[in-house]
Design an enzyme around this catalytic site. Structure first.
Site, PDB file in Angstrom:
ATOM      1  N   ARG A  57      42.705  72.250 -37.989  1.00 25.20           N
ATOM      2  CA  ARG A  57      42.497  73.819 -37.663  1.00 25.20           C
ATOM      3  C   ARG A  57      42.353  74.271 -36.343  1.00 25.20           C
ATOM      4  NH1 ARG A  57      36.758  73.416 -40.295  1.00 25.20           N
ATOM      5  NH2 ARG A  57      37.109  71.621 -38.776  1.00 25.20           N
TER       6      ARG A  57
ATOM      7  N   PHE B 251      32.355  70.276 -41.439  1.00 25.18           N
ATOM      8  CA  PHE B 251      30.859  69.958 -41.620  1.00 25.18           C
ATOM      9  C   PHE B 251      30.907  68.735 -42.759  1.00 25.18           C
ATOM     10  CE2 PHE B 251      30.573  74.534 -39.991  1.00 25.18           C
ATOM     11  CZ  PHE B 251      30.121  74.246 -39.040  1.00 25.18           C
TER      12      PHE B 251
ATOM     13  N   PHE C 252      29.157  53.775 -31.417  1.00 23.68           N
ATOM     14  CA  PHE C 252      28.698  53.825 -30.227  1.00 23.68           C
ATOM     15  C   PHE C 252      28.227  52.563 -29.444  1.00 23.68           C
ATOM     16  CE2 PHE C 252      28.817  58.056 -31.944  1.00 23.68           C
ATOM     17  CZ  PHE C 252      28.860  58.916 -31.061  1.00 23.68           C
TER      18      PHE C 252
ATOM     19  N   TRP D   6      37.702  56.020 -30.283  1.00 24.22           N
ATOM     20  CA  TRP D   6      37.303  56.980 -29.196  1.00 24.22           C
ATOM     21  C   TRP D   6      37.442  56.110 -27.995  1.00 24.22           C
ATOM     22  CZ3 TRP D   6      33.210  56.615 -25.503  1.00 24.22           C
ATOM     23  CH2 TRP D   6      33.078  57.892 -24.757  1.00 24.22           C
TER      24      TRP D   6
END
Length: 823
Positions: free
Chosen positions: A306, A559, A647, A676
């Site tokens: 989007r 979400f 992470f 990432w």
């Protein structure tokens, strides 16, 4: 001539281009202007070079040369003399004859020793008119003569009856046939190019750095491919794209018609656990997954995202291009304006809002006659209805086309829409988080003659955007927009054609690319908490055709799975008819710790030790939210793969614990991901898991039947998805439900407008709240888009700016004109 050739080169309806020009026009510039793949005469340097190199399959050979070769047999050990055959024809003949075992010599008519060469030749191929001073007696009896000169058709040739020159009469006809054969070959190639094929994609190389730089630094360090190159790599034709600069292009909807018979690829939805301020990274997973599939596993894949709103971009959330080494690039263009779709949506929406208010004002201050004279004015002495006015007359049952024949009663029916201001649900929109527009008063100027009313602005998730998301053709967009206008205004305001004009480019998906050069469609907008928050059906359908049966299209639901995924399945999939293959559910150890009871997080403040140190109990407690989201996915019968964004503060034990709990809770697989920091290479295991899951049995089903009453559909979502005990309708909400049911809209799906921060209506309740009553404060309708949207609790449809918005850090370098401070 060259200009016409260039035009025909780009015409997709022309598969071959033959040159029938005067001899003087066959210059190198003209011949080489023809695209090699359309050069059915085989004259271009590219085709000739391919022939010489031995790439016979990839080249088009001169039809005349092919005709000569068809006429000649058993050339082994024979001597062939080419006389006056130069240029592409001579070169082609020499190459073909030598490959057939002939000894080939080439000369001109004035060459020394011509008589001897003619006398010793077994075959003579003539490429130009024989001069009179070369007697026929120089050619020995029994020699095969083939005439390829351009005067062949005129009959100006005579080499003597004693020689075997019958083949010369066949060259012309054969050459025409060989040209036709080249045309057939070209058409076959074109047909094959329209079928599914493995992309020949040049992926961009990544060189990840540690520590990982900022998103914008990573984006700028990569040099994207030109978008027309990317388009060609994935099978788009030249006339199917409209280029915006170097890195963006609109894709025309005609592509769907061309590929209508192609099988679809696999359809993958990326959803997540209930969001926290710590972030989960669904967009990053979406991009990392397609980078892994295409750049590392050589599988065709497309991401469909989007377009982000400028509200969050300049507010608090930031952009939506992914992050780290899994991004859409250029990320600043992605996050700012893009190709202007949201501006078009704003203009279309607000044009209708202005038309409604203006019509009410004019009707309240003018007589029927005055309104009629202004709506149907005399132009150049003639009064006539516009097409949209004629359509309105037909809807009113007035079958007249002459404005002078309407009765007073018919004129009154035609000019009066009689809109009740208290029933207007169409709001103005703005793509900015502006809390002071949540409730305003309009019409206070003296020129509005006392027409004052209260209204509100909403953010960009307008009815126009909602229709754009679920439309699968331009025609459907116009028809649904028209339906919406008529229903909300109860009459025709005459604006549907204008809306279509404003949206004519916005209806087309925008093509971009990832950091590794894989394709991305960007289309439609965000806000899954107050809308259905998915990319468009059009983008998904085009991508599914382009990737082919074994490819993957990966799209994202906003979400948590309870918000975006539920709407994706119950609204978008109903509208599109598409069936998802796999759900990828995104989670992080840090977010799960918050759901397990971890302390609140303050933006800009250092994370507390609970989030930076190993705490297995906190992770285990927080996995209840992950388990709940897996259960929600299972309600729809779709396999789910958990993607755990890793992470550096996550311990191996914490990562293993989450993956184990996820698999025990029904996930097909659970995979740690490092895209990432590593790009697609860090999501290869995720891609492999998704590929395996897509081959599992799929028993997709909707959560509820559309035939159920509106209240029951709301209750099913509240109880089965959110875990509520029951729902509680306010009197206004019940009144609206009764009204929509009477109007015949009770069979529409439900689009809940609810906080995304909790499974309940209370943002502070993390984990898996239970025993709560879900309050429905209001119920509204987006008829054109085809859904009813209940507002849960105090849900606002216009966000506000925080104390310190993102725009504090954003600036423009006046020297380089580069954006600074954008994430």
């Amino acid at each position: 001539i060259v200009n016409e050739i260039l035009r025909l080169n780009e015409d997709p309806n022309v598969q071959g281009l033959a040159l029938d020009l005067p001899e003087s026009s066959y210059s190198s510039k003209v011949v080489n202007a023809v695209k090699p793949e359309k050069d059915v005469d085989g004259l271009s340097d590219v085709n000739l070079g391919r022939l010489v190199r031995g790439d016979a399959y990839d080249c088009l050979v001169s039809p005349t040369a092919c005709a000569v070769m068809e006429l000649l047999e058993n050339l082994d050990g024979k001597t062939v003399l080419l006389v006056g055959a130069g240029g592409a024809l001579g070169a082609s003949l020499q190459c073909l004859l030598q490959r057939r075992g002939a000894t080939t010599t080439s000369c001109q008519w004035k060459s020394p020793g011509l008589q001897s060469k003619l006398h010793h030749a077994d075959v003579v191929v003539v490429g130009s008119t024989k001069p009179d001073n070369v007697p026929v007696s120089w050619i020995k009896p029994g020699t095969t003569i083939i005439n390829c000169s351009r005067d062949l058709l005129s009959g100006n040739h005579n080499y003597g009856q004693q020689n075997n020159h019958a083949p010369e009469n066949a060259v012309c006809s054969l050459a025409i046939a060989m040209r036709m054969q080249n045309m057939v070959k070209n058409t076959e190639r074109w047909i094959q190019s329209q079928q599914f094929r493995k992309w020949d994609l040049h992926c961009l190389k990544l060189q990840p750095l540690s520590p990982v730089p900022s998103d914008i630094e990573i984006s700028r360090a990569q040099s994207p491919k030109a978008v027309d190159v990317l388009a060609k790599e994935i099978g788009l034709l030249t006339d199917e794209i409209e280029i915006y600069g170097q890195t963006k292009a609109k894709v025309r909807l005609s592509l769907l018609e061309r590929l209508k018979d192609q099988p679809d690829g696999k359809y993958v939805l990326v959803a997540g656990i209930t969001p926290t301020p710590l972030g989960e990274g669904k967009s990053t997973v979406t991009i990392g997954l397609v980078q892994a599939l295409t750049a590392h596993l050589n599988i065709n894949s497309f991401a469909c995202l989007r377009q982000p709103s400028q509200g969050p971009t300049f507010g608090v959330k930031g952009g939506a291009a992914g992050g780290g080494y899994a991004q859409v690039i250029p990320m600043e263009e992605f996050n700012l304006h893009l190709t202007g779709d949201i501006h078009a949506i704003t203009a279309a929406n607000n044009l209708l809002a202005a038309a409604i208010d203006a019509r009410i004002l004019h009707e309240s201050t003018q007589s029927d006659k005055a309104l009629y004279n202004r709506l149907v004015p005399v132009v150049n002495g003639v009064r006539g209805f516009s097409p949209i006015q004629l359509a309105r007359l037909r809807r009113l049952g007035i079958n007249k086309t002459d404005p002078g024949t309407l009765t007073e009663e018919e004129i009154s029916k035609f000019v009066r829409l009689d809109i009740d201001p208290s029933t207007i649900t169409w709001q103005r929109v703005v793509d900015t988080n502006d809390r002071f527009l949540r409730k305003i008063t309009v019409g206070q100027a003296n020129t509005e003659k006392g027409f004052v009313r209260q209204m509100r602005f909403i953010n960009i998730w307008s009815n126009v955007l909602a229709v754009l998301k679920i439309s699968d053709t331009c025609v459907k967009w116009q028809s649904t927009a028209g339906t919406k206008v008529c229903i909300l205004m109860n009459r025709d305001a005459g604006v549907t054609g204008a809306l279509a004009v404003l949206m004519k480019d916005a209806i087309k998906p925008t093509l971009m690319q990832t950091l590794e050069g894989t394709p991305v469609f960007v289309h439609a907008g965000p806000f899954a908490n107050i809308a259905h928050g998915n990319s468009s059906v059009l983008a998904d359908k085009i991508a599914l055709k382009l990737v082919g049966e074994k490819g993957f299209v990966v799209t994202e639901a906003g979400f948590g799975a309870d918000i975006g995924m539920e709407k994706f399945f119950n609204i978008k999939c109903r509208a599109s008819g598409l069936v998802p293959s796999v759900v990828v559910l995104v989670a992080t150890v840090r977010a799960l710790k918050m759901h397990g009871g971890g302390p609140n997080v303050t933006a800009g403040a250092p994370l507390k030790k609970e989030y930076t140190e190993e705490n297995l109990q906190l992770v285990a407690d927080g996995c209840c939210n992950l388990q709940k989201q897996i259960q929600i996915t299972q309600l729809f019968g779709v396999p789910v793969v958990v993607a755990l964004n890793v992470f550096k503060t996550d311990s191996p034990a914490e990562v293993d614990l989450v993956c184990e709990i996820a698999k025990q809770s029904g996930a097909f697989d659970a995979v740690p991901c490092n895209h990432w920091s590593d790009g697609g290479r860090g999501a290869v295991k995720l891609a492999q898991a998704v590929e395996k899951a897509a081959n599992q049995k799929n028993s997709f089903k909707y959560l509820y039947s559309l035939e159920l009453p509106i209240v029951e559909k709301i209750r099913i979502i509240a109880q089965k998805v959110y875990g509520a005990q029951d729902i509680e309708l306010s009197p206004p909400a019940q009144s609206q439900i009764d009204r929509y049911t009477r109007q015949g809209f009770g069979n529409l799906p439900i689009c809940m407008a609810k906080t995304h921060l909790s499974l309940s209506h209370q943002p502070e309740r993390k984990g898996v709240p239970t025993g709560f009553i879900l309050p429905i404060s209001d119920v509204r309708a987006s008829i054109g888009a085809g859904f009813i949207y209940p507002l849960v609790g105090t849900m606002s449809t216009m966000p506000g700016l925080p104390t310190r918005p993102c725009f504090y850090d954003i600036d423009l370098d006046p020297i380089t004109e580069q954006v600074k401070g954008l994430f």
